[in-house]
Design an enzyme around this catalytic site. Structure first.
Site, PDB file in Angstrom:
ATOM      1  N   LYS A  66     -17.688 -45.422 -49.987  1.00  0.00           N
ATOM      2  CA  LYS A  66     -17.638 -44.394 -48.815  1.00  0.00           C
ATOM      3  C   LYS A  66     -16.364 -44.615 -48.211  1.00  0.00           C
ATOM      4  O   LYS A  66     -15.904 -43.319 -47.732  1.00  0.00           O
ATOM      5  CB  LYS A  66     -18.802 -44.598 -47.738  1.00  0.00           C
ATOM      6  CG  LYS A  66     -20.083 -43.967 -48.195  1.00  0.00           C
ATOM      7  CD  LYS A  66     -21.297 -44.184 -47.208  1.00  0.00           C
ATOM      8  CE  LYS A  66     -22.459 -44.030 -48.133  1.00  0.00           C
ATOM      9  NZ  LYS A  66     -23.696 -44.051 -47.316  1.00  0.00           N
ATOM     10  N   ASP A 102     -24.341 -39.123 -42.854  1.00  0.00           N
ATOM     11  CA  ASP A 102     -25.148 -40.034 -42.553  1.00  0.00           C
ATOM     12  C   ASP A 102     -25.745 -40.173 -41.303  1.00  0.00           C
ATOM     13  O   ASP A 102     -27.123 -40.332 -40.847  1.00  0.00           O
ATOM     14  CB  ASP A 102     -24.482 -41.548 -43.044  1.00  0.00           C
ATOM     15  CG  ASP A 102     -24.549 -41.616 -44.455  1.00  0.00           C
ATOM     16  OD1 ASP A 102     -25.337 -40.942 -45.258  1.00  0.00           O
ATOM     17  OD2 ASP A 102     -23.551 -42.465 -45.146  1.00  0.00           O
TER      18      ASP A 102
END
Ligand code: ATR
Length: 277
Positions: A66, A102
């Site tokens: 990420k 997220d």
């Protein structure tokens, strides 16, 4: 021509993202192809750039890439910039946009699916790695009464506190110093469960009516959920809803249509439970 998307990670074989996005596409009548891409641990940029070079329109990015995804992008949304991590990439006109769904996915699961209220609530986030960093801006934007980041290595929690302090009230702690504090929401963002472990939950940690939320999910209740029940939490849940909600936000970003997550989450839960049987 069918638009191509993928989830990139290492490992990736277990990822449920292709099934989730296929369900969203069926439901909304979108013509997409969504696959899994295994990138070598030292080769995320090459894997991602090859995919986009060959016509890929967007990708989800998972552990451990990420931060690399954020660095690779040519521009980024404010929430990805705050997290310095991206779980969503969109490729258009030669530009690669990084986003991070997220945090909003977690908040949507908590508020919309689980009916939890976050405003003026006491929130504890356990862990100070990439998973914790990714969701902190979204949690702080909900205006909690206070938010404590607790970590085994206190200095990492302090680094996060210093980074996010401009956004609101945030404290850092080690686990021992949590004694005497009570929380309405306790989120496990550690990777302890990978080793079958649970961060320590001091007695009295859970306030009346509190919710324990594990960002990982499984066929059976996770070790953190079991420990939270033992320690007096009123409710405990895993992160399957977060997985589906972050996917829905990515899908909406790419396709400009918001899928209904409830039937997809219910089907996934049934499938998971049957895996266990
Ligand atoms: P991720 O990107 O999944 O967050 P990470 O950056 O390696 O992964 O962070 C892992 C987090 O889980 C850290 O907060 C780590 O604590 P330390 O910073 O003290 O290492 C936490 N963690 C991992 N194993 C743990 C365990 N057995 N007990 C408590 N915390 C643990």
């Amino acid at each position: 021509m069918t638009d191509r998307y993928a989830v990139i990670g290492n490992p990736i074989a277990h990822s449920r993202s292709p099934a989730i996005h296929a369900a969203f596409a069926r439901q909304t009548g979108q013509d997409i192809d969504y696959s899994r891409l295994l990138a070598p641990l030292d080769g995320f940029p090459a894997t991602a750039l090859t995919f986009f070079g060959e016509g890929g329109r967007g990708a989800n990015v998972t552990v451990p890439f990420k931060e690399a995804a954020f660095r690779l992008a040519t521009h980024a949304t404010a929430r990805a910039t705050l997290a310095e991590a991206a779980n969503t990439l969109s490729f258009s006109g030669g530009e690669l946009l990084a986003d991070n769904t997220d945090g909003p996915g977690l908040v949507r699961d908590l508020v919309h699916n689980l009916g939890a209220q976050l405003q003026r609530k006491r929130i504890l986030l356990m862990g100070a790695g990439g998973a914790a960093r990714g969701v902190l801006p979204a949690l702080m934007a909900e205006d909690p009464l206070y938010l404590v980041v607790a970590n085994r290595t206190a200095s990492r929690a302090e680094t996060l506190r210093d980074h996010f302090r401009p956004l609101g009230i945030i404290e850092a702690s080690d686990y021992a110093d949590l004694r005497g504090l009570k929380f309405d929401l306790v989120i496990n963002a550690t990777s302890a469960s990978l080793a079958g472990e649970v961060p320590p939950l001091p007695p009295g940690l859970f306030a009346a009516g509190s919710l324990a939320y594990d960002m990982v999910y499984g066929a059976a209740p996770t070790p953190f959920m079991l420990a939270a029940r033992e320690a007096g939490a009123s409710r405990w849940i895993d992160g399957l809803g977060m997985l589906v909600e972050q996917a829905a936000l990515s899908f909406a970003l790419w396709r400009d249509v918001r899928p209904d997550t409830a039937p997809v989450l219910a089907a996934l839960r049934t499938e998971l439970t049957h895996t266990q049987a």
